[in-house]
Write a protein that holds these residues in place. Structure first.
Motif, PDB file in Angstrom:
ATOM      1  N   GLY A 117     -47.315 -75.510  91.490  1.00 36.87           N
ATOM      2  CA  GLY A 117     -47.793 -76.032  92.768  1.00 36.87           C
ATOM      3  C   GLY A 117     -47.462 -77.490  92.969  1.00 36.87           C
ATOM      4  N   SER A 118     -46.636 -78.065  92.086  1.00 37.96           N
ATOM      5  CA  SER A 118     -46.196 -79.460  92.224  1.00 37.96           C
ATOM      6  C   SER A 118     -44.866 -79.634  91.501  1.00 37.96           C
ATOM      7  N   ASP A 119     -44.184 -80.711  91.803  1.00 37.22           N
ATOM      8  CA  ASP A 119     -42.830 -80.962  91.297  1.00 37.22           C
ATOM      9  C   ASP A 119     -42.889 -81.571  89.895  1.00 37.22           C
ATOM     10  N   ILE A 120     -43.123 -80.738  88.881  1.00 39.79           N
ATOM     11  CA  ILE A 120     -43.391 -81.264  87.536  1.00 39.79           C
ATOM     12  C   ILE A 120     -42.134 -81.429  86.684  1.00 39.79           C
ATOM     13  N   LEU A 121     -40.993 -80.853  87.088  1.00 39.57           N
ATOM     14  CA  LEU A 121     -39.788 -80.926  86.257  1.00 39.57           C
ATOM     15  C   LEU A 121     -38.595 -81.415  87.078  1.00 39.57           C
ATOM     16  N   ASN A 122     -38.790 -82.506  87.784  1.00 33.03           N
ATOM     17  CA  ASN A 122     -37.712 -83.089  88.574  1.00 33.03           C
ATOM     18  C   ASN A 122     -36.779 -83.863  87.648  1.00 33.03           C
ATOM     19  N   GLY A 123     -35.499 -83.513  87.628  1.00 33.60           N
ATOM     20  CA  GLY A 123     -34.536 -84.210  86.777  1.00 33.60           C
ATOM     21  C   GLY A 123     -33.469 -83.269  86.265  1.00 33.60           C
ATOM     22  N   ASP A 124     -32.592 -83.808  85.425  1.00 42.77           N
ATOM     23  CA  ASP A 124     -31.515 -82.984  84.874  1.00 42.77           C
ATOM     24  C   ASP A 124     -31.990 -82.243  83.632  1.00 42.77           C
ATOM     25  N   ALA A 125     -31.067 -81.517  82.985  1.00 36.84           N
ATOM     26  CA  ALA A 125     -31.436 -80.693  81.831  1.00 36.84           C
ATOM     27  C   ALA A 125     -32.064 -81.521  80.714  1.00 36.84           C
ATOM     28  N   SER A 126     -31.521 -82.702  80.447  1.00 36.72           N
ATOM     29  CA  SER A 126     -32.056 -83.545  79.373  1.00 36.72           C
ATOM     30  C   SER A 126     -33.487 -83.978  79.670  1.00 36.72           C
ATOM     31  N   SER A 127     -33.725 -84.474  80.881  1.00 35.16           N
ATOM     32  CA  SER A 127     -35.069 -84.957  81.204  1.00 35.16           C
ATOM     33  C   SER A 127     -36.073 -83.814  81.235  1.00 35.16           C
ATOM     34  N   GLN A 128     -35.608 -82.611  81.597  1.00 34.57           N
ATOM     35  CA  GLN A 128     -36.505 -81.458  81.577  1.00 34.57           C
ATOM     36  C   GLN A 128     -36.843 -81.047  80.148  1.00 34.57           C
ATOM     37  N   TYR A 129     -35.865 -81.059  79.269  1.00 34.40           N
ATOM     38  CA  TYR A 129     -36.130 -80.686  77.883  1.00 34.40           C
ATOM     39  C   TYR A 129     -37.056 -81.696  77.205  1.00 34.40           C
ATOM     40  N   TYR A 130     -36.860 -82.983  77.481  1.00 32.52           N
ATOM     41  CA  TYR A 130     -37.655 -84.024  76.835  1.00 32.52           C
ATOM     42  C   TYR A 130     -38.936 -84.356  77.599  1.00 32.52           C
ATOM     43  N   THR A 131     -39.325 -83.490  78.534  1.00 34.69           N
ATOM     44  CA  THR A 131     -40.505 -83.759  79.344  1.00 34.69           C
ATOM     45  C   THR A 131     -41.756 -84.018  78.515  1.00 34.69           C
ATOM     46  N   HIS A 132     -42.602 -84.896  79.032  1.00 31.85           N
ATOM     47  CA  HIS A 132     -43.895 -85.135  78.376  1.00 31.85           C
ATOM     48  C   HIS A 132     -44.828 -83.962  78.593  1.00 31.85           C
ATOM     49  N   ARG A 133     -44.382 -82.969  79.354  1.00 36.99           N
ATOM     50  CA  ARG A 133     -45.174 -81.761  79.591  1.00 36.99           C
ATOM     51  C   ARG A 133     -44.872 -80.645  78.589  1.00 36.99           C
ATOM     52  N   ALA A 134     -44.242 -80.955  77.507  1.00 38.24           N
ATOM     53  CA  ALA A 134     -43.935 -79.933  76.501  1.00 38.24           C
ATOM     54  C   ALA A 134     -45.208 -79.525  75.761  1.00 38.24           C
ATOM     55  N   ALA A 135     -45.498 -78.229  75.791  1.00 38.21           N
ATOM     56  CA  ALA A 135     -46.643 -77.703  75.034  1.00 38.21           C
ATOM     57  C   ALA A 135     -46.210 -77.273  73.646  1.00 38.21           C
ATOM     58  N   GLY A 136     -44.905 -77.147  73.418  1.00 38.25           N
ATOM     59  CA  GLY A 136     -44.372 -76.766  72.118  1.00 38.25           C
ATOM     60  C   GLY A 136     -42.865 -76.871  72.141  1.00 38.25           C
ATOM     61  N   ARG A 137     -42.266 -77.132  70.987  1.00 36.54           N
ATOM     62  CA  ARG A 137     -40.814 -77.258  70.876  1.00 36.54           C
ATOM     63  C   ARG A 137     -40.317 -76.383  69.728  1.00 36.54           C
ATOM     64  N   PHE A 138     -39.111 -75.857  69.875  1.00 40.48           N
ATOM     65  CA  PHE A 138     -38.565 -74.923  68.904  1.00 40.48           C
ATOM     66  C   PHE A 138     -37.108 -75.261  68.644  1.00 40.48           C
ATOM     67  N   THR A 139     -36.725 -75.323  67.376  1.00 35.49           N
ATOM     68  CA  THR A 139     -35.364 -75.694  67.011  1.00 35.49           C
ATOM     69  C   THR A 139     -34.418 -74.508  67.163  1.00 35.49           C
ATOM     70  N   ALA A 140     -33.132 -74.820  67.164  1.00 34.74           N
ATOM     71  CA  ALA A 140     -32.123 -73.760  67.234  1.00 34.74           C
ATOM     72  C   ALA A 140     -32.234 -72.829  66.036  1.00 34.74           C
ATOM     73  N   ALA A 141     -32.579 -73.392  64.867  1.00 34.70           N
ATOM     74  CA  ALA A 141     -32.670 -72.592  63.647  1.00 34.70           C
ATOM     75  C   ALA A 141     -33.773 -71.541  63.730  1.00 34.70           C
ATOM     76  N   GLN A 142     -34.771 -71.753  64.573  1.00 34.76           N
ATOM     77  CA  GLN A 142     -35.864 -70.793  64.704  1.00 34.76           C
ATOM     78  C   GLN A 142     -35.472 -69.578  65.538  1.00 34.76           C
ATOM     79  N   GLY A 143     -34.353 -69.652  66.244  1.00 34.65           N
ATOM     80  CA  GLY A 143     -33.893 -68.520  67.032  1.00 34.65           C
ATOM     81  C   GLY A 143     -34.847 -68.168  68.155  1.00 34.65           C
ATOM     82  N   LEU A 144     -34.990 -66.867  68.423  1.00 25.68           N
ATOM     83  CA  LEU A 144     -35.805 -66.404  69.538  1.00 25.68           C
ATOM     84  C   LEU A 144     -37.158 -65.849  69.111  1.00 25.68           C
ATOM     85  N   ALA A 145     -37.371 -65.705  67.819  1.00 26.41           N
ATOM     86  CA  ALA A 145     -38.576 -65.020  67.336  1.00 26.41           C
ATOM     87  C   ALA A 145     -39.866 -65.707  67.781  1.00 26.41           C
ATOM     88  N   THR A 146     -39.851 -67.018  67.920  1.00 29.07           N
ATOM     89  CA  THR A 146     -41.072 -67.757  68.261  1.00 29.07           C
ATOM     90  C   THR A 146     -41.241 -67.950  69.764  1.00 29.07           C
TER      91      THR A 146
END
Length: 316
Positions: A117-146
């Motif tokens: 209901g609001s513009d929370i991810l305005n920006g390019d791919a980098s700024s979206q990935y590094y958003t302060h709104r991240a509830a969790g982060r997952f590395t490439a090595a973790q694959g898709l299981a998580t």
């Protein structure tokens, strides 16, 4: 009589071919149609939050509508499809200014704006990935299981993330892939430069939230100007600060300061000169414990020491 029957058979076969050919061609052309793409688009696994389900529904609605990829699309004053631009490096983008659509981050922005209901991810791919709104982060090595549906997948390097998509579950994602194509459902590409994923927090953000200033300001692996570069802020960016400490004295933009802040979303440090506020940020604690970067460095040092120990013992 035999010859006449043969002619009739030949005519019937030709007629059958003529009737079959258009149907066959039409069927081939629907293999990538919006209808087929939309049928495959949706929440394909359990675990998604209600907001993530809304984001997926918004993205899939654009797939069903046959919306085009357009370079720079979706980055207007408000979320939503916009006419694109010509990418000088991609000949396929010549028609993007004529098409209303999204690029990869424009689609993510639109989907999560609908969800939150609001513009929370305005920006390019980098700024979206590094958003302060991240509830969790997952590395490439973790694959898709998580991962769960609604998580964002990113490709590139820590300095330059060039693509982002929305995970659907079951190894599938919805994405705005490239010029000349419509929004689509794809298999997740874990090869190449897949970087990792994050889970978006659409609710209230906790922590010490601040704003940067300046352009092209680099974050560092350690609180030092000589340390490895991690990521450069293209402009003013909302960041989450975990803690701060006194370290290398820096002079820049007419200011001198020895305070550095640790940014957990980037796993990197930034001089406080480029963070809006006083030289020592109010309410932010001092870094009294080791950050993940420091812990990793010490762990590597211990591993190297253990590897050298047998050789040292043999030399005694």
């Amino acid at each position: 009589m035999v010859r006449r029957t043969g002619s009739i058979c030949t005519l019937l076969a030709l007629l059958a071919f003529l009737l079959w050919a258009p149907v066959s061609t039409a069927a081939a052309n629907t293999s990538g149609s919006p209808e087929r793409e939309a049928a495959a688009c949706g929440v394909l696994a359990p675990g998604a939050s209600a907001a993530a389900e809304r984001a997926i529904a918004a993205a899939c609605a654009e797939v069903a509508a046959g919306t085009w990829y357009t370079w720079g699309g979706g980055h207007g004053a408000r979320p939503g499809a916009t006419y694109g631009q010509v990418d000088p490096t991609d000949p396929d983008s010549e028609h993007d200014p004529e098409r209303l659509g999204f690029d990869c981050s424009g689609l993510v922005r639109h989907a999560y704006a609908v969800a939150a209901g609001s513009d929370i991810l305005n920006g390019d791919a980098s700024s979206q990935y590094y958003t302060h709104r991240a509830a969790g982060r997952f590395t490439a090595a973790q694959g898709l299981a998580t991962l769960v549906p609604g998580d964002l997948l990113a490709w590139g390097t820590s300095r330059d993330l060039h693509h982002i998509a929305i995970y659907l579950g079951a190894g599938k994602m919805v994405e705005a892939k490239e010029s000349g194509t419509r929004l689509m459902v794809s298999d997740v590409r874990l090869n190449g430069d897949y970087f990792g994923a994050l889970r978006v927090n659409t609710g209230q953000v906790t922590g010490h939230i601040h704003q940067t200033w300046g352009t092209g300001v680099w974050t560092k692996a350690e609180p030092s100007t000589a340390a490895t570069r991690v990521y450069a802020f293209p402009g003013s960016t909302t960041i989450r600060v975990q803690c701060q400490k006194h370290a290398e004295l820096v002079t820049a933009e007419g200011y001198t300061n020895d305070a550095w802040s640790y940014l957990p979303d980037y796993k990197a440090w930034m001089t406080n000169i480029y963070i809006k506020g006083p030289a020592w940020l109010e309410g932010v604690p001092e870094c009294t414990t080791q950050t993940p970067t420091q812990k990793q460095a010490q762990a590597q040092a211990r591993t190297q020491a253990q590897a050298l120990q047998p050789a040292l013992m043999r030399s005694l």
